[in-house]
Write a protein that holds these residues in place. Sequence first.
Motif, short mmCIF file in Angstrom:
data_model
loop_
_atom_site.label_atom_id
_atom_site.label_comp_id
_atom_site.label_asym_id
_atom_site.label_seq_id
_atom_site.Cartn_x
_atom_site.Cartn_y
_atom_site.Cartn_z
N VAL A 19 0.76 -1.38 -0.09
CA VAL A 19 -0.08 0.03 -0.20
C VAL A 19 0.84 1.18 0.05
CG1 VAL A 19 -0.15 0.01 2.39
CG2 VAL A 19 -1.86 1.06 1.25
N ALA A 20 0.46 2.40 -0.78
CA ALA A 20 1.13 3.61 -0.66
C ALA A 20 0.15 4.66 -0.11
CB ALA A 20 1.79 3.85 -2.04
N PHE A 21 0.81 5.55 0.49
CA PHE A 21 0.10 6.86 0.96
C PHE A 21 0.67 8.03 0.54
CE2 PHE A 21 -2.06 3.87 3.61
CZ PHE A 21 -0.96 3.45 4.59
N TRP A 22 -0.02 9.20 0.23
CA TRP A 22 0.54 10.24 -0.55
C TRP A 22 0.45 11.39 0.42
CZ3 TRP A 22 -2.16 14.49 -2.41
CH2 TRP A 22 -1.49 15.43 -3.10
N CYS A 23 1.52 12.22 0.32
CA CYS A 23 1.23 13.60 0.95
C CYS A 23 1.68 15.10 0.18
CB CYS A 23 1.91 13.55 2.64
SG CYS A 23 2.00 15.07 3.46
N ASN A 24 0.92 15.94 0.47
CA ASN A 24 1.41 17.35 -0.33
C ASN A 24 1.31 18.07 0.76
OD1 ASN A 24 1.97 19.41 -1.96
ND2 ASN A 24 -0.04 19.50 -2.69
N PRO A 25 2.67 18.81 1.45
CA PRO A 25 2.60 19.56 2.30
C PRO A 25 2.12 21.05 2.17
CG PRO A 25 5.11 19.07 1.27
CD PRO A 25 3.69 18.16 0.79
N ILE A 26 2.30 21.64 2.94
CA ILE A 26 1.80 23.21 2.86
C ILE A 26 3.06 23.75 1.91
CG2 ILE A 26 1.68 25.52 3.76
CD1 ILE A 26 0.22 23.97 5.93
N SER A 27 2.64 24.64 0.99
CA SER A 27 3.73 25.08 0.05
C SER A 27 5.01 25.83 0.86
CB SER A 27 3.11 26.13 -0.86
OG SER A 27 4.02 26.75 -1.85
N GLY A 28 6.07 25.66 0.60
CA GLY A 28 7.06 26.46 1.29
C GLY A 28 7.58 25.77 2.47
N HIS A 29 6.89 24.72 3.09
CA HIS A 29 7.52 23.93 4.26
C HIS A 29 8.52 23.01 4.08
CE1 HIS A 29 3.65 24.89 7.00
NE2 HIS A 29 4.05 25.79 6.78
N ALA A 30 9.66 23.53 4.68
CA ALA A 30 10.73 22.51 4.41
C ALA A 30 10.88 21.17 4.98
CB ALA A 30 12.15 23.37 4.68
N THR A 31 9.80 21.06 6.22
CA THR A 31 10.17 19.81 6.84
C THR A 31 8.80 19.19 6.83
OG1 THR A 31 11.45 20.93 8.51
CG2 THR A 31 10.50 18.68 9.59
N LEU A 32 8.98 17.60 6.66
CA LEU A 32 7.87 16.92 6.24
C LEU A 32 7.84 15.68 7.35
CD1 LEU A 32 6.04 16.04 3.29
CD2 LEU A 32 6.49 14.31 4.72
N TYR A 33 6.94 15.37 8.18
CA TYR A 33 6.77 14.16 8.98
C TYR A 33 5.86 13.12 8.64
CZ TYR A 33 8.50 18.22 12.11
OH TYR A 33 9.17 19.22 12.52
N TRP A 34 5.85 11.87 8.87
CA TRP A 34 5.11 10.91 8.74
C TRP A 34 4.79 10.45 10.32
CZ3 TRP A 34 1.66 9.88 5.10
CH2 TRP A 34 1.98 10.22 3.78
N TYR A 35 3.71 10.22 10.78
CA TYR A 35 3.39 9.64 12.07
C TYR A 35 2.53 8.52 11.91
CZ TYR A 35 5.42 13.90 14.41
OH TYR A 35 6.05 14.74 14.99
#
Lengths: 114, 116
Positions: A19-35
């Motif tokens: 299975v795969a999950f996709w995430c599009n962060p807020i524009s300009g945010h350098a840090t991305l987390y998966w919890y």
Amino acid sequence: EAGVAQSPRYKIIEKRQSVAFWCNPISGHATLYWYQQILGQGPKLLIQFQNNGVVDDSQLPKDRFSAERLKGVDSTLKIQPAKLEDSAVYLCASSLDGGGVRAFFGQGTRLTVV
Amino acid sequence: AQTVTQSQPEMSVQEAETVTLSCTYDTSESDYYLFWYKQPPSRQMILVIRQEAYKQQNATENRFSVNFQKAAKSFSLKISDSQLGDAAMYFCAYNRYGGATNKLIFGTGTLLAVQP
């Protein structure tokens, strides 16, 4: 301002499937987390990206979980093969930078492994 | 390792009344942040309030305030004039200050019910 987008919202798969999950962060945010949030528990960090580099993946079960963040924007989290204990909500969050700067969360993907 | 403990799995409050949710944490760091997040059934984690450890003054955000006791490593959330929309899961969280990795460490949550 658009928030953190995640898809799908729900997913049901059989054990040993992928299975795969996709995430599009807020524009300009350098840090991305998966919890990962197992029912009845608080979220637990799986992986943290700073731009497209991995900062912390110490709690990611690397034998079955993988994640990437191409071009420092969107991210994909994959599980292969899935186990029953992977049933959880997978939350993506982003922030301008790490630390005490406010992290914005998506609505998560609820994964059920049967 | 840092830990966050929420000892109240469930709480209930009457509408318009005040309720306090408890949180304790353990860390050897001197500089850090503490947070309360709200998670409604939609699952999206929403920041309620943030406290910087170096600040002695307790943070407040409208009806929400905290009681931060650094020496006791205690961080409680007070919700005044409770509203039906406050019903949700509340998580206390810790984040170290600075460094390359800045993950949020969450407690197990307190489910708050608001009775009309």
